[in-house]
Design an enzyme around this catalytic site. Sequence first.
Site, short mmCIF file in Angstrom:
data_model
loop_
_atom_site.label_atom_id
_atom_site.label_comp_id
_atom_site.label_asym_id
_atom_site.label_seq_id
_atom_site.Cartn_x
_atom_site.Cartn_y
_atom_site.Cartn_z
N HIS A 118 20.39 6.89 32.10
CA HIS A 118 19.82 7.94 31.53
C HIS A 118 21.28 8.39 30.63
O HIS A 118 22.31 8.18 30.85
CB HIS A 118 19.75 9.25 32.25
CG HIS A 118 19.35 10.61 31.04
ND1 HIS A 118 18.12 10.63 30.57
CD2 HIS A 118 19.94 11.44 30.98
CE1 HIS A 118 18.24 11.61 29.73
NE2 HIS A 118 19.23 12.37 30.05
N ASP A 150 13.85 10.81 41.67
CA ASP A 150 13.08 11.66 42.44
C ASP A 150 11.68 11.98 41.66
O ASP A 150 11.69 11.54 40.50
CB ASP A 150 13.41 12.68 43.21
CG ASP A 150 14.28 13.64 42.40
OD1 ASP A 150 13.95 13.55 41.02
OD2 ASP A 150 14.96 14.67 42.69
N LYS A 181 26.71 0.80 24.93
CA LYS A 181 27.54 -0.19 25.38
C LYS A 181 27.87 0.25 26.77
O LYS A 181 27.98 -0.92 27.66
CB LYS A 181 28.85 -0.25 24.50
CG LYS A 181 30.02 -1.16 24.47
CD LYS A 181 30.61 -1.29 23.31
CE LYS A 181 31.59 -2.32 23.32
NZ LYS A 181 32.76 -2.02 24.26
C1 GRF Z 1 18.84 3.90 27.05
O1 GRF Z 1 19.55 4.83 25.96
C2 GRF Z 1 18.54 4.39 28.37
O2 GRF Z 1 19.51 5.00 28.84
C3 GRF Z 1 17.40 5.47 28.06
O3 GRF Z 1 16.33 4.68 27.01
C4 GRF Z 1 17.29 3.79 26.36
C5 GRF Z 1 16.49 2.76 26.57
O4 GRF Z 1 17.25 1.38 25.85
N1 GRF Z 1 16.56 5.77 29.25
P1 GRF Z 1 16.96 0.09 25.93
O5 GRF Z 1 15.15 0.05 26.00
O6 GRF Z 1 17.27 -0.61 27.28
O7 GRF Z 1 17.42 -0.64 24.83
#
Ligand code: GRF
Length: 201
Positions: A118, A150, A181
């Site tokens: 996240h 969860d 990044k």
């Molecule tokens: C990422 O920023 C991730 O943290 C969030 O959704 C985005 C997905 O990016 N849950 P990607 O599809 O992996 O490029």
Amino acid sequence: MSRSGKVKLRLGVLVSGRGSNLQAILDAIAEGTLSAEVAVVVSDRPDAPALSRIDDAAPKIPGVVVERGAYPTGEAFDDAIADVLDEHGVELVVLAGFMRVLGAGFVRRFQGRVVNIHPSLLPSFPGLHAQRQALLHGVKVSGCTVHLVDETLDGGPILAQTAVPVLPGDTEESLSERILKEEHALLPKTIQEMIEARFNN
Ligand code: GRF
């Protein structure tokens, strides 16, 4: 679970979109820094660019589309995904930009074996547009979190975090890029640490 150091953990990666975190996992596996293999990629969207990232993978990784609209209930949708993961012998489920909340039944079925990435320092800014929320609140530091899943939205025990500065003049795009990044480094590293700590003894 007892595993020899050479056995590769079978990952099931759930995606909805771009798939850059999936790519980071594939790159880490190719570089030998992640002792795992992607057994299957499941997308809830047939047009997810993430699916095309596995087209070139060798040996070819199966990509399976499970659309929410094809099932009468959220539970039936979750069960369909869980069945695909079981069919492919998945040991650890990775939510990598998967834009749906999985229900309690799914979480029970894969208890302690589902991780999510996240783009905020949870528990701050769960849900959609985490980077926009961070900017709106004027925080000076944000980042990314890998956590066990969860049945709550972006809840569950935190496994790892990386802090990222919020700079003057940042836009949602520039902050997202700086965080992304770090996501690409943190997700494979945390999975490898889980393998070493939990599966490799
Ligand atoms: C990422 O920023 C991730 O943290 C969030 O959704 C985005 C997905 O990016 N849950 P990607 O599809 O992996 O490029």
